[in-house]
Design an enzyme around this catalytic site. Sequence first.
Site, short mmCIF file in Angstrom:
data_model
loop_
_atom_site.label_atom_id
_atom_site.label_comp_id
_atom_site.label_asym_id
_atom_site.label_seq_id
_atom_site.Cartn_x
_atom_site.Cartn_y
_atom_site.Cartn_z
N LYS A 1 -2.27 36.91 22.05
CA LYS A 1 -2.86 36.50 20.76
C LYS A 1 -2.18 37.26 19.61
CE LYS A 1 -7.11 35.55 23.18
NZ LYS A 1 -8.50 35.15 23.07
N ASN B 1 -2.06 36.06 27.48
CA ASN B 1 -1.98 35.61 26.09
C ASN B 1 -2.32 36.79 25.20
OD1 ASN B 1 -2.28 34.39 23.62
ND2 ASN B 1 -4.15 33.26 24.15
N GLY C 1 -13.31 35.87 25.78
CA GLY C 1 -13.57 37.12 25.06
C GLY C 1 -15.02 37.57 25.06
N GLU D 1 -10.41 26.51 30.04
CA GLU D 1 -10.94 27.70 29.37
C GLU D 1 -12.26 27.37 28.68
OE1 GLU D 1 -7.89 30.84 28.61
OE2 GLU D 1 -7.82 29.59 26.85
N SER E 1 -12.36 35.57 30.25
CA SER E 1 -12.86 36.87 30.71
C SER E 1 -12.45 37.21 32.14
CB SER E 1 -14.39 36.93 30.55
OG SER E 1 -14.74 36.87 29.18
N GLU F 1 -8.79 28.67 19.97
CA GLU F 1 -8.78 29.33 18.65
C GLU F 1 -8.11 28.45 17.60
OE1 GLU F 1 -7.48 33.11 20.15
OE2 GLU F 1 -9.44 33.40 21.05
N HIS G 1 -5.06 25.84 22.48
CA HIS G 1 -6.01 26.94 22.72
C HIS G 1 -7.23 26.74 21.82
CE1 HIS G 1 -7.73 30.97 22.77
NE2 HIS G 1 -7.09 31.15 23.92
#
Length: 251
Positions: free
Chosen positions: A11, A9, A171, A165, A211, A98, A96
């Site tokens: 992003k 991904n 991250g 996730e 990660s 985000e 996702h």
Amino acid sequence: MRKPVIAGNWKMHMTCAQSRDYMATFLPLLENLPEDRDVVIAPPFTAISSVADLVKNSCVELSSQNVHWEGSGAFTAEISPTMLLEHGVRYAIVGHSEPRKYFSESDEQINHRARSAQKHGLIPIVCVGESDEQRNRGEAERVIRRQVEQGLETLDPKKLVVAYEPIWAIGTGRVATPEDAQAVCLGIRQVVRDDSGNAAADSVRIQYGGSVKPVSAPDLMRQPDIDGALVGGASLDPEEFARIIAYRLVG
Ligand code: PEP
């Protein structure tokens, strides 16, 4: 047998020019890759067309980072399934953490997006996962159950990927242990089993994301209920991502 799927991904990274440089390094690294795994890249919308041309004769398939539930219409800033299909896109990431966080995406909206993706022949990658606070309060199982039940409602499990996730791992460099990730992925499979039966549970592919690095990938991929990885940061480096994709289960 479920075929693992390793997806990168990107992003909001990578211009078309950067994508070209990336592929010039990345594609030769995949030349001797075993055919027992699927490889997917999710570029930003502006680079999809360039990346589609570059990966044409390779094993790399394309994903979008979102998809709308309508085929067209007055939905400023959204992207429709038919627009993606025109570029040979096969997968669509939905839900996702985000967009869940920054744009308050609900499980209902995520389900609409995923249903539309399937209806148009795209494979949705539906992301679920708990925050650090939810985990610390002992709510992870309940949160994930709700996300799976609502997000996957009426979806065909054979044309679906679920990505577990945990938000605290995205991250941050804090990868879940293989045992913890396996336990949650098994739990997700059990929710699918309860709702849709054994055949559905056995066929749905469940990725781990958060990660993932070349060093952690093999132990994660060895888990019986983990069928691949969704990779953010490490997928931006073609050499690192190729090393994740080339994980070996033995030796
Ligand atoms: C992601 O955002 O989907 C992700 C897994 O990111 P990272 O690999 O950087 O944790």
